[in-house]
Design a protein around this motif. Structure first.
Motif, PDB file in Angstrom:
ATOM      1  N   SER A   1       0.850  -1.181   0.000  1.00 49.28           N
ATOM      2  CA  SER A   1       0.000   0.000   0.000  1.00 49.28           C
ATOM      3  C   SER A   1       0.889   1.237   0.000  1.00 49.28           C
ATOM      4  O   SER A   1       2.097   1.158   0.256  1.00 49.28           O
ATOM      5  N   PRO A   2       0.312   2.421  -0.261  1.00 48.49           N
ATOM      6  CA  PRO A   2       1.118   3.644  -0.198  1.00 48.49           C
ATOM      7  C   PRO A   2       1.829   3.814   1.136  1.00 48.49           C
ATOM      8  O   PRO A   2       2.899   4.406   1.199  1.00 48.49           O
TER       9      PRO A   2
ATOM     10  N   SER B 181       4.040  12.324   1.496  1.00 45.73           N
ATOM     11  CA  SER B 181       2.724  11.952   0.977  1.00 45.73           C
ATOM     12  C   SER B 181       2.209  10.654   1.583  1.00 45.73           C
ATOM     13  O   SER B 181       1.027  10.332   1.449  1.00 45.73           O
TER      14      SER B 181
ATOM     15  N   ASP C   1      -5.069   6.222   3.338  1.00 41.60           N
ATOM     16  CA  ASP C   1      -4.255   6.593   2.179  1.00 41.60           C
ATOM     17  C   ASP C   1      -5.130   7.062   1.018  1.00 41.60           C
ATOM     18  O   ASP C   1      -4.816   8.043   0.342  1.00 41.60           O
ATOM     19  N   TYR C   2      -6.226   6.340   0.787  1.00 41.76           N
ATOM     20  CA  TYR C   2      -7.121   6.670  -0.316  1.00 41.76           C
ATOM     21  C   TYR C   2      -7.713   8.064  -0.149  1.00 41.76           C
ATOM     22  O   TYR C   2      -7.768   8.852  -1.090  1.00 41.76           O
TER      23      TYR C   2
ATOM     24  N   GLU D 142      -5.330  10.723  -1.132  1.00 46.11           N
ATOM     25  CA  GLU D 142      -5.202  10.866  -2.577  1.00 46.11           C
ATOM     26  C   GLU D 142      -6.388  11.633  -3.165  1.00 46.11           C
ATOM     27  O   GLU D 142      -6.224  12.469  -4.058  1.00 46.11           O
TER      28      GLU D 142
ATOM     29  N   ARG E 163      -6.088  15.355  -2.535  1.00 52.40           N
ATOM     30  CA  ARG E 163      -5.104  16.011  -3.407  1.00 52.40           C
ATOM     31  C   ARG E 163      -5.618  16.117  -4.849  1.00 52.40           C
ATOM     32  O   ARG E 163      -5.478  17.170  -5.476  1.00 52.40           O
ATOM     33  N   ARG E 164      -6.199  15.046  -5.371  1.00 50.17           N
ATOM     34  CA  ARG E 164      -6.529  14.993  -6.790  1.00 50.17           C
ATOM     35  C   ARG E 164      -7.925  15.544  -7.102  1.00 50.17           C
ATOM     36  O   ARG E 164      -8.091  16.316  -8.044  1.00 50.17           O
TER      37      ARG E 164
ATOM     38  N   SER F 298      -0.658  19.591  -1.957  1.00 45.76           N
ATOM     39  CA  SER F 298      -0.121  18.437  -1.230  1.00 45.76           C
ATOM     40  C   SER F 298       0.462  18.810   0.127  1.00 45.76           C
ATOM     41  O   SER F 298       0.364  18.037   1.086  1.00 45.76           O
TER      42      SER F 298
ATOM     43  N   GLU G 286      -6.660  -0.285   0.680  1.00 41.26           N
ATOM     44  CA  GLU G 286      -5.377   0.352   0.390  1.00 41.26           C
ATOM     45  C   GLU G 286      -4.574   0.668   1.647  1.00 41.26           C
ATOM     46  O   GLU G 286      -3.396   1.020   1.547  1.00 41.26           O
ATOM     47  N   SER G 287      -5.199   0.547   2.815  1.00 41.22           N
ATOM     48  CA  SER G 287      -4.472   0.852   4.047  1.00 41.22           C
ATOM     49  C   SER G 287      -4.420  -0.320   5.015  1.00 41.22           C
ATOM     50  O   SER G 287      -3.417  -0.525   5.678  1.00 41.22           O
TER      51      SER G 287
END
Length: 493
Positions: free
Chosen positions: A48-49, A65, A250-251, A254, A257-258, A264, A412-413
């Motif tokens: 995961s990130p 990040s 984490d998701y 993201e 940010r996006r 960021s 994702e985490s």
């Protein structure tokens, strides 16, 4: 009255507007359900990130990040004592609280133990709130709003009086407890998000698709589906009022940010942590809890569910999946016992499934810790795509694998690979298929997955790691705003 041509124009514009809305929502559905369009959900990535960070990393924290939980917690007392203002809609009362309130209570209680002073601005609970054992936690109760939560203006008035006598170093808002209009123009504000409108759209789509055969779409759901896109747009606008944003997965980081287009350097990922002193592996508690609630020693497997037993937590699809499994094969669940900790409309429906379904009601923290230890696997069938469910983290920290639905916050985490749990599509067929795989795998495989889950939890999801991350963030914010040439806590290590 409008003329006939004008009426036709109005009708045409209305149709175009509706078509545009359908197209936009359709695009969002494609985005959030890409992994669900095949017969089987794609397994999550093994990494995961929050695992992508160089050993011995150093640099500016604003540029980080990945999750701050990966940073080494301090071994020494904090370098300075912070004066923190916390805005939270409600404070835990008599052991009953949602995840947001429990997050606030755990975080600021432990910050107080570290020597920081937290002034809590919240609604008067109308009775005994959970008391703080530390004089560093100071409560400022005010009359609740009509909805029974903090009235933002009343809390703000109290804050201004306290801030005038001694300015706060940092202001922490759990979600929008501090209203955007009040947070605007303050560089000291950090808001923690446990769920955002973009995730709520995913939740609404999942819940609508999970309707059982013959179940009509409610008027309330139809209204939410029609209005959710506009709520998202408004949320994107007002989020800019907050100087700093803490994402709890984490998701979510993201997306901020996006999709929300927040720079960021103003978005910080700090994963939710739970008290590892309470939720930990304990074999003695496991056996005692099972026997107390009538689970035989020779049970094939013990499966657990917890939390509010309501529709949006996925209990309708869970109950339906269990019913279908038993109808299709009467022996499919032989020897499998289900422990259900929680209250809500679906409690009676679990009981109706048979003697091997034991509904325990709400449990206090100590009993909840024993409950997790008594399980072989924990199931979270949620239909809400928001943040990280505390129950999953508590189970992982207790050494148990989890079966979760395929929402990105969790996959994702938390359950980032098959070595620590299972991922199911958020529908009846997905739950049936994945629960069948759990039963086929059996206890020995589940024990291996539970060990992997616990290693991940101790790495990322402990209260110690979470509090250390928040402390460093608050020190960074305070030192940046001081502008006095003192220590720069935004540089790590």
């Amino acid at each position: 009255m409008p003329t006939a041509p004008k009426q036709r124009d109005l009708a045409r514009n209305s149709l175009l507007f509706r078509c545009f809305g359908v197209i936009v929502i359709g695009c969002l559905v494609v985005l959030v359900f890409t992994a669900s369009k095949t017969c089987k959900p794609e397994p999550p990535s093994d990494r995961s990130p929050s695992e992508i960070i160089e050993p011995g990393w150093s640099g500016r924290l604003e540029e980080l990040s990945v999750a701050w939980n990966l940073l080494e917690p301090p071994q020494n007392p904090p370098p300075r004592r912070l004066r923190i203002a916390l805005f939270v809609k409600r404070w835990p009362k008599a052991g009953r609280a949602g995840g947001l309130e429990r997050h606030a209570s755990t975080l600021h209680s432990l910050l107080a133990r570290r020597g920081h002073v937290s002034h809590v601005f919240t609604a008067d609970p109308g009775g005994a709130a959970e008391a703080s054992e530390n004089p560093n936690t100071i409560f400022h109760f005010s009359k609740p709003s009509a909805r029974g939560v903090l009235d933002p203006d009343a809390g703000w008035a109290q804050f201004l009086r306290e801030n005038a006598s001694s300015p706060f170093d940092v202001v922490h808002s759990e979600s929008v407890a501090l209203a955007p209009r009040l947070a605007a123009n303050s560089p000291s504000v950090a808001a923690t998000w446990h769920g955002i409108a973009y995730e709520a759209i995913h939740s609404e789509v999942a819940q609508d698709l999970a309707r059982l055969p013959g179940e009509p779409r409610s008027v309330a759901r139809a209204t939410r589906l029609e209005t959710q896109l506009f709520r998202l747009i408004e949320e994107v606008k007002f989020f800019d009022c907050y100087a700093h944003h803490v994402a709890t997965s984490d998701y979510e980081g993201e997306v901020l940010r996006r999709i929300y287009m927040i720079p960021s350097e103003r978005v910080h990922v700090i994963l939710t942590g739970i008290d590892e002193r309470v939720f930990r592996a304990d074999a003695e508690k496991s056996l005692a809890f099972r026997r107390r609630h009538g689970v035989p020693d020779d049970a094939k497997l013990v499966v657990g569910l917890s939390g509010r037993l309501v529709k949006d937590k996925g209990h309708p699809i869970m109950v339906e999946a269990l019913k279908e499994m038993m109808e299709e094969d009467s022996g499919s669940l032989n020897g499998v016992f289900f422990l259900v900790a929680g209250e809500g409309p679906w409690a009676a429906r679990y009981r109706s499934l048979g003697a091997s379904f034991l509904v325990l009601g709400s449990l206090n923290s100590s009993d909840l810790a024993a409950f997790y230890n008594a399980l072989d696997v924990f199931v979270d069938p949620t239909l809400r795509a928001q943040g990280l469910d505390l129950s999953v983290l508590e189970a992982m920290n207790s050494g148990k694998p989890a079966l979760v639905t395929s929402f990105a916050g969790l996959t994702e985490s938390a359950i980032v690979g098959p070595e620590m749990g299972y991922v199911a599509a958020p529908k009846v067929s997905g739950i049936k298929e994945t629960l069948s795989a759990v039963i086929r795998d059996g206890r020995s495989v589940l024990e291996e997955k539970g060990s992997a889950a616990m290693r991940r939890a101790l790495k990322l999801f402990t209260a110690t790691k979470m509090v250390a991350a928040y402390e460093r963030l608050f020190l960074c914010i305070a030192s940046k705003n001081a502008g006095d040439g003192g220590e720069d806590y935004c540089r790590y290590p």
